[in-house]
Scaffold this active site. Structure first.
Site, PDB file in Angstrom:
ATOM      1  N   SER A 172       2.948  17.533  13.991  1.00 34.42           N
ATOM      2  CA  SER A 172       2.877  16.081  14.221  1.00 34.42           C
ATOM      3  C   SER A 172       2.531  15.724  15.659  1.00 34.42           C
ATOM      4  CB  SER A 172       4.253  15.496  13.881  1.00 34.42           C
ATOM      5  OG  SER A 172       4.387  14.200  14.410  1.00 34.42           O
ATOM      6  N   PRO A 183      16.549   5.553  21.161  1.00 32.49           N
ATOM      7  CA  PRO A 183      17.119   6.013  22.439  1.00 32.49           C
ATOM      8  C   PRO A 183      16.040   6.532  23.390  1.00 32.49           C
ATOM      9  CG  PRO A 183      18.340   6.918  20.582  1.00 32.49           C
ATOM     10  CD  PRO A 183      17.145   6.244  19.997  1.00 32.49           C
ATOM     11  N   TYR A 230      13.343  14.783  15.948  1.00 30.01           N
ATOM     12  CA  TYR A 230      12.226  15.051  15.022  1.00 30.01           C
ATOM     13  C   TYR A 230      11.116  15.817  15.736  1.00 30.01           C
ATOM     14  CZ  TYR A 230       8.053  14.224  12.171  1.00 30.01           C
ATOM     15  OH  TYR A 230       6.891  14.385  11.449  1.00 30.01           O
ATOM     16  N   ASN A 250      -0.318   9.584  13.284  1.00 29.89           N
ATOM     17  CA  ASN A 250       0.254   8.719  12.232  1.00 29.89           C
ATOM     18  C   ASN A 250      -0.774   8.423  11.149  1.00 29.89           C
ATOM     19  OD1 ASN A 250       1.676   8.348  14.760  1.00 29.89           O
ATOM     20  ND2 ASN A 250       2.854   6.771  13.723  1.00 29.89           N
ATOM     21  N   ASP A 259      14.954  23.420  -2.226  1.00 28.87           N
ATOM     22  CA  ASP A 259      15.314  22.640  -1.029  1.00 28.87           C
ATOM     23  C   ASP A 259      15.038  23.504   0.198  1.00 28.87           C
ATOM     24  OD1 ASP A 259      16.945  21.374   1.082  1.00 28.87           O
ATOM     25  OD2 ASP A 259      17.686  20.132  -0.578  1.00 28.87           O
ATOM     26  N   GLU A 305       3.918  13.547  17.197  1.00 35.95           N
ATOM     27  CA  GLU A 305       5.203  13.252  17.853  1.00 35.95           C
ATOM     28  C   GLU A 305       5.583  14.394  18.809  1.00 35.95           C
ATOM     29  OE1 GLU A 305       6.786  10.383  17.587  1.00 35.95           O
ATOM     30  OE2 GLU A 305       8.729  10.869  18.473  1.00 35.95           O
TER      31      GLU A 305
HETATM   32  P1  NAP Z   1       7.407  11.663   3.448  1.00 33.63           P
HETATM   33  O1  NAP Z   1       6.711  10.613   2.624  1.00 33.63           O
HETATM   34  O2  NAP Z   1       8.689  11.341   4.092  1.00 33.63           O
HETATM   35  O3  NAP Z   1       7.592  12.936   2.509  1.00 33.63           O
HETATM   36  C1  NAP Z   1       8.445  13.998   2.850  1.00 33.63           C
HETATM   37  C2  NAP Z   1       8.818  14.767   1.600  1.00 33.63           C
HETATM   38  O4  NAP Z   1       9.685  15.834   1.969  1.00 33.63           O
HETATM   39  C3  NAP Z   1       9.567  13.949   0.540  1.00 33.63           C
HETATM   40  O5  NAP Z   1       9.037  14.240  -0.719  1.00 33.63           O
HETATM   41  C4  NAP Z   1      10.998  14.450   0.656  1.00 33.63           C
HETATM   42  O6  NAP Z   1      11.738  14.379  -0.519  1.00 33.63           O
HETATM   43  C5  NAP Z   1      10.739  15.913   1.024  1.00 33.63           C
HETATM   44  N1  NAP Z   1      11.922  16.557   1.603  1.00 33.63           N
HETATM   45  C6  NAP Z   1      12.719  16.086   2.593  1.00 33.63           C
HETATM   46  N2  NAP Z   1      13.705  16.960   2.854  1.00 33.63           N
HETATM   47  C7  NAP Z   1      13.541  18.000   2.006  1.00 33.63           C
HETATM   48  C8  NAP Z   1      14.245  19.214   1.776  1.00 33.63           C
HETATM   49  N3  NAP Z   1      15.352  19.529   2.469  1.00 33.63           N
HETATM   50  N4  NAP Z   1      13.787  20.061   0.837  1.00 33.63           N
HETATM   51  C9  NAP Z   1      12.689  19.741   0.092  1.00 33.63           C
HETATM   52  N5  NAP Z   1      11.988  18.605   0.249  1.00 33.63           N
HETATM   53  C10 NAP Z   1      12.409  17.749   1.198  1.00 33.63           C
HETATM   54  O7  NAP Z   1       6.421  12.198   4.600  1.00 33.63           O
HETATM   55  P2  NAP Z   1       4.817  12.156   4.674  1.00 33.63           P
HETATM   56  O8  NAP Z   1       4.414  10.941   5.421  1.00 33.63           O
HETATM   57  O9  NAP Z   1       4.254  12.452   3.354  1.00 33.63           O
HETATM   58  O10 NAP Z   1       4.555  13.365   5.671  1.00 33.63           O
HETATM   59  C11 NAP Z   1       4.335  14.691   5.176  1.00 33.63           C
HETATM   60  C12 NAP Z   1       4.628  15.702   6.266  1.00 33.63           C
HETATM   61  O11 NAP Z   1       3.764  15.465   7.380  1.00 33.63           O
HETATM   62  C13 NAP Z   1       6.035  15.656   6.840  1.00 33.63           C
HETATM   63  O12 NAP Z   1       6.383  16.979   7.169  1.00 33.63           O
HETATM   64  C14 NAP Z   1       5.907  14.821   8.086  1.00 33.63           C
HETATM   65  O13 NAP Z   1       6.925  15.158   9.007  1.00 33.63           O
HETATM   66  C15 NAP Z   1       4.532  15.259   8.569  1.00 33.63           C
HETATM   67  N6  NAP Z   1       3.778  14.281   9.340  1.00 33.63           N
HETATM   68  C16 NAP Z   1       3.624  13.011   8.873  1.00 33.63           C
HETATM   69  C17 NAP Z   1       2.857  12.114   9.584  1.00 33.63           C
HETATM   70  C18 NAP Z   1       2.633  10.713   9.084  1.00 33.63           C
HETATM   71  O14 NAP Z   1       2.223   9.858   9.889  1.00 33.63           O
HETATM   72  N7  NAP Z   1       2.823  10.448   7.800  1.00 33.63           N
HETATM   73  C19 NAP Z   1       2.240  12.523  10.783  1.00 33.63           C
HETATM   74  C20 NAP Z   1       2.407  13.829  11.204  1.00 33.63           C
HETATM   75  C21 NAP Z   1       3.163  14.716  10.477  1.00 33.63           C
HETATM   76  P3  NAP Z   1      12.632  13.087  -0.924  1.00 33.63           P
HETATM   77  O15 NAP Z   1      11.661  12.137  -1.568  1.00 33.63           O
HETATM   78  O16 NAP Z   1      13.645  13.649  -1.851  1.00 33.63           O
HETATM   79  O17 NAP Z   1      13.204  12.525   0.338  1.00 33.63           O
HETATM   80  O1  F7E Z   2       7.232   3.969  14.256  1.00 36.88           O
HETATM   81  C1  F7E Z   2       8.041   1.214  16.522  1.00 36.88           C
HETATM   82  C2  F7E Z   2       8.755   2.538  16.746  1.00 36.88           C
HETATM   83  O2  F7E Z   2       8.567   4.868  12.375  1.00 36.88           O
HETATM   84  C3  F7E Z   2       6.058   3.647  14.976  1.00 36.88           C
HETATM   85  C4  F7E Z   2       6.161   9.506  11.196  1.00 36.88           C
HETATM   86  O3  F7E Z   2       5.267   9.606  10.129  1.00 36.88           O
HETATM   87  O4  F7E Z   2       4.388   9.268  12.806  1.00 36.88           O
HETATM   88  C5  F7E Z   2       5.546   8.646  12.285  1.00 36.88           C
HETATM   89  O5  F7E Z   2       6.505   8.451  13.317  1.00 36.88           O
HETATM   90  C6  F7E Z   2       6.417   2.842  16.205  1.00 36.88           C
HETATM   91  C7  F7E Z   2       7.555   3.431  17.046  1.00 36.88           C
HETATM   92  O6  F7E Z   2       6.401   5.996  13.076  1.00 36.88           O
HETATM   93  C8  F7E Z   2      10.079  -0.743  14.256  1.00 36.88           C
HETATM   94  O7  F7E Z   2       9.692   2.434  17.790  1.00 36.88           O
HETATM   95  C9  F7E Z   2       9.083  -1.053  16.151  1.00 36.88           C
HETATM   96  O8  F7E Z   2       7.211   3.322  18.389  1.00 36.88           O
HETATM   97  O9  F7E Z   2       6.297   3.872  11.903  1.00 36.88           O
HETATM   98  P1  F7E Z   2       7.165   4.636  12.812  1.00 36.88           P
HETATM   99  P2  F7E Z   2       6.559   7.122  14.203  1.00 36.88           P
HETATM  100  O10 F7E Z   2       7.866   7.084  14.849  1.00 36.88           O
HETATM  101  O11 F7E Z   2       5.352   7.044  15.074  1.00 36.88           O
HETATM  102  C10 F7E Z   2       4.595  10.584  13.365  1.00 36.88           C
HETATM  103  C11 F7E Z   2       3.248  11.096  13.815  1.00 36.88           C
HETATM  104  C12 F7E Z   2       5.310  11.478  12.446  1.00 36.88           C
HETATM  105  O12 F7E Z   2       5.096  12.694  12.449  1.00 36.88           O
HETATM  106  C13 F7E Z   2       6.477  10.912  11.719  1.00 36.88           C
HETATM  107  O13 F7E Z   2       6.826  11.716  10.601  1.00 36.88           O
HETATM  108  O14 F7E Z   2       6.893   1.568  15.771  1.00 36.88           O
HETATM  109  N1  F7E Z   2       8.836   0.233  15.763  1.00 36.88           N
HETATM  110  N2  F7E Z   2       9.862  -1.666  15.258  1.00 36.88           N
HETATM  111  C14 F7E Z   2       9.434   0.445  14.589  1.00 36.88           C
HETATM  112  N3  F7E Z   2       9.461   1.541  13.800  1.00 36.88           N
HETATM  113  C15 F7E Z   2      10.151   1.445  12.633  1.00 36.88           C
HETATM  114  N4  F7E Z   2      10.187   2.521  11.809  1.00 36.88           N
HETATM  115  N5  F7E Z   2      10.826   0.301  12.276  1.00 36.88           N
HETATM  116  C16 F7E Z   2      10.830  -0.830  13.050  1.00 36.88           C
HETATM  117  O15 F7E Z   2      11.438  -1.838  12.714  1.00 36.88           O
END
Ligand code: NAP
Ligand code: F7E
Length: 368
Positions: free
Chosen positions: A135, A305, A158, A187, A68, A137
C-alpha cells in the site's frame, strides 16, 4: 486443450477481491477464495458470482472455503486443497484509522498473515506465484511524488504492518527464489468501497442529505491529498504483475492527487451545488452558496493520531514494463460512485432508484 489456471484469492469478499474474481473468471481462470467466519454474511459483493459459478467439489469455476489469516493451519489446508498456480493475498484489516485502536490484530493479519502464507508455500514446496497487496500508506510522510525508490516512513499501525508484509514478501523472493511480488497500490475506490472510507462515506451520506434522511456529512481532516483510482482498473494491474516474466515490485496509481475538499466539491458539482467554506479549524463548515444549507462539518473524532498528508504515485515503471494504465480518472470515479449510491440508497429509502437529474432537483430545494 490447455488446462485453465487456478487462482486463490484471500479477501475474496472485499472490494478488490470481488473485482479480481470477475476479472479472472472472464480470463478463464478457476477461482478459489477464502472468507473468514462472520456473524453476518460477508459475501455481499460476490453473491452474484457465487450464485452463478460456485461448485462444492473444487472442480468448477468458483469454490470458497473458510480460512483466516490469523490461523496458520486453516491457510495450509486451503492452499493444499486448492493447489493454486497464483495466490493473490488481498485479505487485511484495511482501515488505517481503525488500525490505531486495533493495532495488534492489524499487525497479526497484515504482517504475520503474509508470513503464514509464504511459509506454507515454501515449506510445502507449492509451485505458485504470490501477489502481496502492499500500500501507498507505507510511504507515510515521504513527500510526493512517490515511486518504487521513495523512502518508506509509515505513520500508522496499518502502514507499519503493510511495510512488514512488503519486506516479508521481498525476503522470500531474494532468499528462497520464490515468485513473490508486491503491488504498491495507491487509494482505489468504487461503488463497492467499504462505507467508512472517506470517498464512499461522502457519496453515500451526501445521497442521504439529498433524500432528507440526514442533515449533513461529518468528517475529519479535509486537507489530506490522495491519488484516487478505480478498483476495477487496479485488479488488472495485480494480474499483470504476476504475468510478468520475473517477480518485482510496482507502484500502481493515477498520477493525480486531490484533497478531501476537492472530492466533496466534485460530488456537489454533479448536482449543480456550489460548495464553499467558512469558519476555521473544527468550526469550519462547507455550505451551498445558493441555498445557504450547511452540507459539511468537522468532528475531531475523525482526526487520526498521525496523518499521511499527501500521496501522489509515479507509476512509470508499471506503465512501461507492464503496459498498464488507469482508465477511470477522478471525475468519472466520483460520478460513478455518486450515481451508484443514488440508486442504492434511493431504493432503500424511497423504494426506487434516484437519478442524477432528480437529485439535482432535490438539491436545489435544500435549505437549513
Ligand atoms: P477490503 O474491502 O477491506 O477487503 C479486505 C478483505 O479481507 C475482506 O474480505 C475481509 O473480510 C478480509 N479479511 C480481513 N481480515 C481477515 C482475516 N483475518 N482472514 C481472512 N480474511 C480477512 O479491502 P480492499 O479495499 O479490497 O483492499 C484489498 C487489499 O489491498 C487489502 O490488503 C488492503 O489493505 C490493500 N490495499 C487497499 C487499497 C485501497 O485503496 N483499497 C490500497 C492499497 C492496498 P471481512 O469482509 O470478513 O471483513
Ligand atoms: O482516508 C481523511 C483521512 O480512510 C483518506 C485504505 O484503502 O488507502 C486507504 O487508506 C483520508 C485520510 O483512506 C474522514 O484522515 C477525513 O487522510 O478513505 P481513507 P486511507 O487512510 O488513505 C490506503 C492506500 C490503504 O492501503 C488503505 O487500506 O481521508 N478523512 N475525514 C477521513 N477518512 C475516513 N475514513 N473517514 C472520515 O470521516
Amino acid at each position: 486443450m490447455t488446462e485453465s489456471k487456478t487462482a486463490m484469492i484471500t479477501g475474496i469478499g472485499g472490494q478488490d477481491g470481488s473485482y479480481l474474481t470477475e476479472f479472472l473468471l472472464k480470463k478463464g481462470y478457476k477461482v478459489r477464495g477464502i472468507i473468514r467466519r462472520g456473524s453476518y454474511p460477508n459475501t455481499k459483493r460476490i453473491d452474484h458470482l457465487i450464485e452463478k459459478y460456485e461448485s462444492f467439489d473444487n472442480k468448477g469455476e468458483l469454490s470458497i472455503t473458510y480460512s483466516d489469516l490469523t490461523d496458520a493451519s486453516s491457510i495450509r489446508n486451503a492452499i493444499e486443497m486448492f493447489k493454486p498456480d497464483e495466490i493473490y493475498n488481498l485479505a487485511a484489516q484495511s482501515h488505517v484509522g481503525i488500525s490505531f485502536t486495533n493495532g495488534i490484530s492489524t499487525f497479526d493479519i497484515n504482517a504475520r498473515g503474509v508470513f503464514r502464507i509464504l511459509d506454507t508455500i515454501r515449506n510445502k514446496g507449492i509451485n505458485c506465484k504470490y501477489y502481496q497487496a502492499s500500500s501507498s500508506e507505507m510511504f507515510g510522510i515521504s513527500p510526493p511524488p512517490q515511486n518504487e525508490s521513495t523512502p518508506m516512513l509509515p505513520q500508522s499501525p496499518y502502514g507499519i504492518a503493510k511495510l512488514a508484509g512488503y519486506h516479508i514478501t521481498k525476503m522470500h523472493r531474494n532468499a528462497y527464489g520464490m515468485f513473490a511480488s508486491n503491488g504498491i497500490l495507491f487509494n482505489h475506490e468504487s461503488p463497492r468501497r467499504g462505507v467508512n472510507f472517506v470517498t464512499r462515506k461522502i457519496t453515500r451520506i451526501f445521497t442521504e442529505v439529498i433524500l432528507g434522511k440526514t442533515d449533513r456529512i461529518v468528517l475529519g481532516n479535509l486537507d489530506a491529498k490522495r491519488d484516487w483510482g478505480f478498483s476495477g482498473d487496479y485488479v488488472e494491474a495485480m494480474w499483470r504483475i504476476l504475468q510478468h516474466n520475473e517477480p518485482d515490485d510496482f507502484v500502481i496509481s493515477t498520477g493525480e492527487t486531490y484533497t478531501i475538499r476537492d472530492f466533496l466539491k466534485e460530488v456537489c458539482r454533479n448536482v449543480d451545488i456550489n460548495l464553499e467554506w467558512k469558519g476555521t479549524g473544527v468550526d469550519e463548515i462547507g455550505y451551498d452558496t445558493n441555498t445557504g444549507k450547511t452540507l459539511v462539518s468537522i468532528n475531531p473524532y475523525y482526526f487520526r493520531p498521525a496523518e499521511v498528508p499527501a500521496l501522489l504515485g509515479d507509476s512509470t515503471k508499471a506503465r512501461e514494463i507492464l503496459k498498464w494504465k488507469p482508465k477511470v480518472m477522478f471525475k468519472d470515479l466520483v460520478n460513478m460512485m455518486l450515481k451508484h449510491d443514488l440508486e442504492e440508497r434511493g431504493n432503500e429509502i424511497r423504494g426506487r432508484p434516484v437519478s442524477l437529474e432528480e437529485a439535482k432537483e432535490l438539491a436545489s430545494k435544500l435549505r437549513n
